[in-house]
Scaffold this motif. Structure first.
Motif, mmCIF file in Angstrom:
data_model
loop_
_atom_site.group_PDB
_atom_site.id
_atom_site.type_symbol
_atom_site.label_atom_id
_atom_site.label_comp_id
_atom_site.label_asym_id
_atom_site.label_seq_id
_atom_site.Cartn_x
_atom_site.Cartn_y
_atom_site.Cartn_z
ATOM 1 N N UNK A 1 0.832 -1.200 0.000
ATOM 2 C CA UNK A 1 0.000 0.000 0.000
ATOM 3 C C UNK A 1 0.867 1.251 0.000
ATOM 4 N N UNK A 2 1.943 1.200 0.791
ATOM 5 C CA UNK A 2 2.834 2.349 0.854
ATOM 6 C C UNK A 2 3.523 2.593 -0.472
ATOM 7 N N UNK A 3 3.982 1.521 -1.116
ATOM 8 C CA UNK A 3 4.633 1.644 -2.419
ATOM 9 C C UNK A 3 3.667 2.205 -3.455
ATOM 10 N N UNK A 4 2.417 1.733 -3.431
ATOM 11 C CA UNK A 4 1.420 2.233 -4.375
ATOM 12 C C UNK A 4 1.174 3.722 -4.166
ATOM 13 N N UNK A 5 1.111 4.150 -2.909
ATOM 14 C CA UNK A 5 0.899 5.560 -2.619
ATOM 15 C C UNK A 5 2.073 6.387 -3.120
ATOM 16 N N UNK A 6 3.290 5.893 -2.916
ATOM 17 C CA UNK A 6 4.464 6.599 -3.419
ATOM 18 C C UNK A 6 4.470 6.680 -4.931
ATOM 19 N N UNK A 7 4.043 5.605 -5.600
ATOM 20 C CA UNK A 7 3.964 5.608 -7.059
ATOM 21 C C UNK A 7 2.993 6.670 -7.553
ATOM 22 N N UNK A 8 1.850 6.794 -6.876
ATOM 23 C CA UNK A 8 0.852 7.797 -7.280
ATOM 24 C C UNK A 8 1.425 9.202 -7.179
ATOM 25 N N UNK A 9 2.140 9.472 -6.087
ATOM 26 C CA UNK A 9 2.732 10.788 -5.905
ATOM 27 C C UNK A 9 3.813 11.041 -6.952
ATOM 28 N N UNK A 10 4.614 10.030 -7.244
ATOM 29 C CA UNK A 10 5.651 10.178 -8.276
ATOM 30 C C UNK A 10 5.035 10.490 -9.628
ATOM 31 N N UNK B 1 21.947 17.201 -10.958
ATOM 32 C CA UNK B 1 20.556 16.806 -11.129
ATOM 33 C C UNK B 1 19.883 17.760 -12.104
ATOM 34 N N UNK B 2 19.302 17.233 -13.172
ATOM 35 C CA UNK B 2 18.608 18.057 -14.158
ATOM 36 C C UNK B 2 17.235 17.435 -14.423
ATOM 37 N N UNK B 3 16.189 18.169 -14.117
ATOM 38 C CA UNK B 3 14.838 17.662 -14.328
ATOM 39 C C UNK B 3 14.447 16.554 -13.375
ATOM 40 N N UNK B 4 15.000 16.558 -12.170
ATOM 41 C CA UNK B 4 14.751 15.482 -11.210
ATOM 42 C C UNK B 4 13.660 15.860 -10.210
ATOM 43 N N UNK B 5 13.157 14.847 -9.499
ATOM 44 C CA UNK B 5 12.098 15.020 -8.505
ATOM 45 C C UNK B 5 12.529 14.331 -7.222
ATOM 46 N N UNK B 6 12.284 14.987 -6.089
ATOM 47 C CA UNK B 6 12.598 14.398 -4.787
ATOM 48 C C UNK B 6 11.466 14.697 -3.811
ATOM 49 N N UNK B 7 11.079 13.688 -3.028
ATOM 50 C CA UNK B 7 10.069 13.900 -1.993
ATOM 51 C C UNK B 7 10.066 12.701 -1.050
ATOM 52 N N UNK B 8 9.448 12.882 0.102
ATOM 53 C CA UNK B 8 9.204 11.763 1.006
ATOM 54 C C UNK B 8 10.348 11.394 1.921
ATOM 55 N N UNK B 9 11.265 12.340 2.214
ATOM 56 C CA UNK B 9 12.320 12.105 3.194
ATOM 57 C C UNK B 9 12.440 13.346 4.062
ATOM 58 N N UNK B 10 13.218 13.268 5.135
ATOM 59 C CA UNK B 10 13.416 14.446 5.979
ATOM 60 C C UNK B 10 14.040 15.576 5.172
ATOM 61 N N UNK B 11 15.028 15.213 4.319
ATOM 62 C CA UNK B 11 15.673 16.192 3.449
ATOM 63 C C UNK B 11 15.643 15.672 2.018
ATOM 64 N N UNK B 12 15.197 16.508 1.096
ATOM 65 C CA UNK B 12 15.185 16.084 -0.307
ATOM 66 C C UNK B 12 16.603 16.037 -0.871
ATOM 67 N N UNK B 13 17.435 17.003 -0.479
ATOM 68 C CA UNK B 13 18.822 17.072 -0.927
ATOM 69 C C UNK B 13 19.733 17.189 0.295
ATOM 70 N N UNK B 14 20.869 16.477 0.263
ATOM 71 C CA UNK B 14 21.813 16.586 1.374
ATOM 72 C C UNK B 14 23.237 16.508 0.818
ATOM 73 N N UNK B 15 23.953 17.630 0.892
ATOM 74 C CA UNK B 15 25.357 17.691 0.458
ATOM 75 C C UNK B 15 26.222 17.940 1.682
ATOM 76 N N UNK B 16 27.092 16.987 2.009
ATOM 77 C CA UNK B 16 27.961 17.163 3.175
ATOM 78 C C UNK B 16 29.069 18.164 2.837
ATOM 79 N N UNK B 17 29.720 18.668 3.843
ATOM 80 C CA UNK B 17 30.793 19.639 3.669
ATOM 81 C C UNK B 17 31.875 19.094 2.739
ATOM 82 N N UNK B 18 32.236 19.905 1.754
ATOM 83 C CA UNK B 18 33.273 19.519 0.800
ATOM 84 C C UNK B 18 32.742 18.867 -0.454
ATOM 85 N N UNK B 19 31.443 18.534 -0.498
ATOM 86 C CA UNK B 19 30.833 17.947 -1.693
ATOM 87 C C UNK B 19 29.993 19.000 -2.394
#
Length: 548
Positions: A88-97, A506-524
């Motif tokens: 059910x969770x996977x299906x819900x994520x698919x719908x949002x995607x 990232x070009x034309x990408x989509x992110x959702x459903x985590x605490x942070x959509x993007x995370x770049x550590x220091x130096x990256x």
């Protein structure tokens, strides 16, 4: 049913009665058949609903890996939802995607042009001469990429049929096939094609090559029109266990997981019970005592042949280039199980090693150590994938590293993933002392890669994660969502550069459903172009253009 003749103007009434009555009879029969069909349809629907309810009950009971409780909870737009089952969770994520992807596609200008990869050099991307044509309409990305075009010409074909073949056959025609992949591989010369032509969908372990290693260039292809499952399991015969209501027993030791493909084409893992009594009480469970395997199928009946598999602790596919260059091509097969090798283990030694693959699914690795990835590419030169799925691994899905199996650092390899998917990786955290670092696709130690139209989700960690100095990836129209880490830190993100010196574009990408959509550590560095995301974190460098 007799066809009724038409009435003619010259017919008398007594002649017409016969024709009219045929028409009436046919109408009555049609009504009865329609009623029967409706009843049958309702019955079929009821049966399907009942069976689906049984499956849901099985997953409600809890699976120590796939159906872990944390995997059924997701937070999106500050709203937390708990689902009955992981499906059910996977299906819900698919719908949002799909909703997000359709929203972006509506912005397309419809004028398709070829992309010059050198345009990404300004952002630091080094592999601008990658052997792939990429086109865009301003939003979506397209390609004519086909991995088989990189293989050397095939000299001849060796056929395999585990049902009708024989090791004494020459294997050079479909009417005289080999019976095992072992014998086919021994008979094949480098660059030959091995074609699997089984009438059945499943090839068990005795039709594979157990404890064998590929050391030559080969094409291994499932005959078109039917996908073949190569399963790390034996064909078992079950008998009802006296004194229990729903438990069936088979003779088999060294079982590490039981997986059911009856309702889910990617398979559902059964719960490992602690006793026969517990197995009897829980639908979709199994228990092993010595060489006695006990299984309680979700429908309370004998486990279905060619659907329910007892996966073993033995290796699966191993490829090593220690005697010559190896080009391996795989197509139209599912690889299920594999302990010390994951689904496939590639180890580059003194010679080049390349993997090309299309329409392959890697499912249910059973390792509990570093070799629990779906695809474990150690020091490999090239991995080119089209429509490849990695699912239900105990660790990563697509994993690329510059070090080989002897801990020798090779020239950093390259990879291309087109229309690929990685999902449900690391659920259950079965690997000791390794938490929240399970990824759907990940590159290390200077490996460079391209992902196009990929979908990566539901991993105990960051679905798309590139780490260490010199590692680079170009991601076009990829969607990453639903990290299951739940740790609200660097592991709880959709896209991430997790160590200093890594670059992700990232070009034309989509992110959702985590605490942070993007995370770049220091130096990256993360370069984000024309992409949809809500937030970012980390002390790394962000270069953002046209965020959506």
């Amino acid at each position: 049913m007799e066809l009724a003749p038409k009435l003619l103007e010259k017919d008398y009434l007594d002649e017409a009665y016969y024709k009219i009555n045929i028409s009436i009879d046919n109408s009555n029969n049609a009504v009865l058949e329609a009623m029967n069909a409706a009843n049958t349809s309702e019955l079929a629907k009821a049966l399907v609903e009942a069976l689906q309810k049984e499956l849901n009950q099985m997953t409600i009971a809890g699976d120590s890996s796939v159906e872990a409780a944390a995997a059924r909870v997701r937070t999106l737009n500050n709203k937390t939802s708990t689902f009955t089952t992981l499906k059910d969770r996977l299906n819900d994520g698919d719908k949002e995607r799909i909703r997000k992807q359709n929203e972006i596609r509506r912005r397309s200008n419809k004028n398709i042009v070829k992309i010059d990869l050198t345009s990404y050099a300004q952002h630091g991307f080094a592999w601008t001469d990658a052997p792939i044509n990429v086109f865009t309409d301003g939003v979506s990305f397209y390609t004519d990429f086909d991995p088989i075009s990189f293989m050397p010409a095939s000299n001849r074909t060796v056929y395999v049929n585990s049902r009708t073949g024989s090791t004494s056959n020459d294997g050079l025609s479909e009417s005289s096939p080999k019976s095992t992949l072992n014998s086919a591989m021994a008979n094949a010369n480098s660059t030959d094609t091995i074609k699997i032509v089984d009438d059945a969908d499943v090839i068990y372990r005795n039709g594979l090559w157990e404890s064998q290693v590929i050391r030559k260039s080969l094409r291994i292809i499932g005959k078109s029109g039917r996908r073949r499952k190569l399963v790390n399991a034996d064909k078992l015969t079950y008998t009802k266990v006296s004194g229990y209501s729903f438990v069936y027993q088979a003779t088999r030791s060294n079982v590490v997981e039981v997986v059911d493909f009856t309702f889910d084409e990617l398979g559902v893992r059964y719960k490992n019970a602690t006793s026969i009594a517990e197995c009897d009480a829980i639908k979709g469970s199994w228990y092993l005592s010595g060489s006695n395997l006990y299984v309680h199928a979700f429908n309370d009946k004998v486990p279905t042949e060619d659907k329910v598999f007892a996966l073993l602790t033995t290796p699966m596919f191993s490829v090593i280039s220690d005697t010559q260059d190896v080009d391996l091509y795989l197509e139209n097969i599912d690889i299920v199980g594999g302990q010390t090798t994951g689904n496939i283990y590639l180890d580059r030694r003194g010679y080049k090693l390349n993997l090309y693959q299309k329409d392959v699914r890697y499912l249910h690795t059973t390792g509990i150590d570093g070799n629990a990835d779906s695809i474990n590419a150690d020091g490999v030169d090239l991995v080119y994938s089209l429509r490849v799925i990695c699912a239900h691994s105990n660790k990563d899905g697509f994993n690329y590293t510059a070090y080989n199996g002897a801990s020798e650092k090779k020239t950093a390899g390259k990879f291309i993933e087109v229309d690929c998917e990685g999902l449900v990786c690391g659920v259950g955290n079965k690997i000791p002392n390794v938490n929240n670092s399970h990824n759907a696709s990940t590159a290390h130690e200077g490996v460079i890669g391209i992902r196009i139209n990929g979908t990566y989700h539901d991993t105990v960690g960051v679905p798309v994660c590139d780490v260490q100095n010199g590692t680079q990836s170009l991601n076009l129209a990829c969607t990453s969502y639903d990290s299951l880490a739940g740790t609200k830190d660097v592991y709880d993100a959709c896209f991430s550069t997790q160590q200093s010196g890594a670059l992700m574009i990232l070009d034309g990408c989509i992110a959702f459903g985590a605490e942070y959509d993007m995370y770049a550590v220091t130096g990256s560095t993360m370069v984000i172009l024309n992409s949809e995301f809500n937030n970012k974190q980390g002390g790394g460098t962000y270069k953002i253009t046209n965020a959506m």
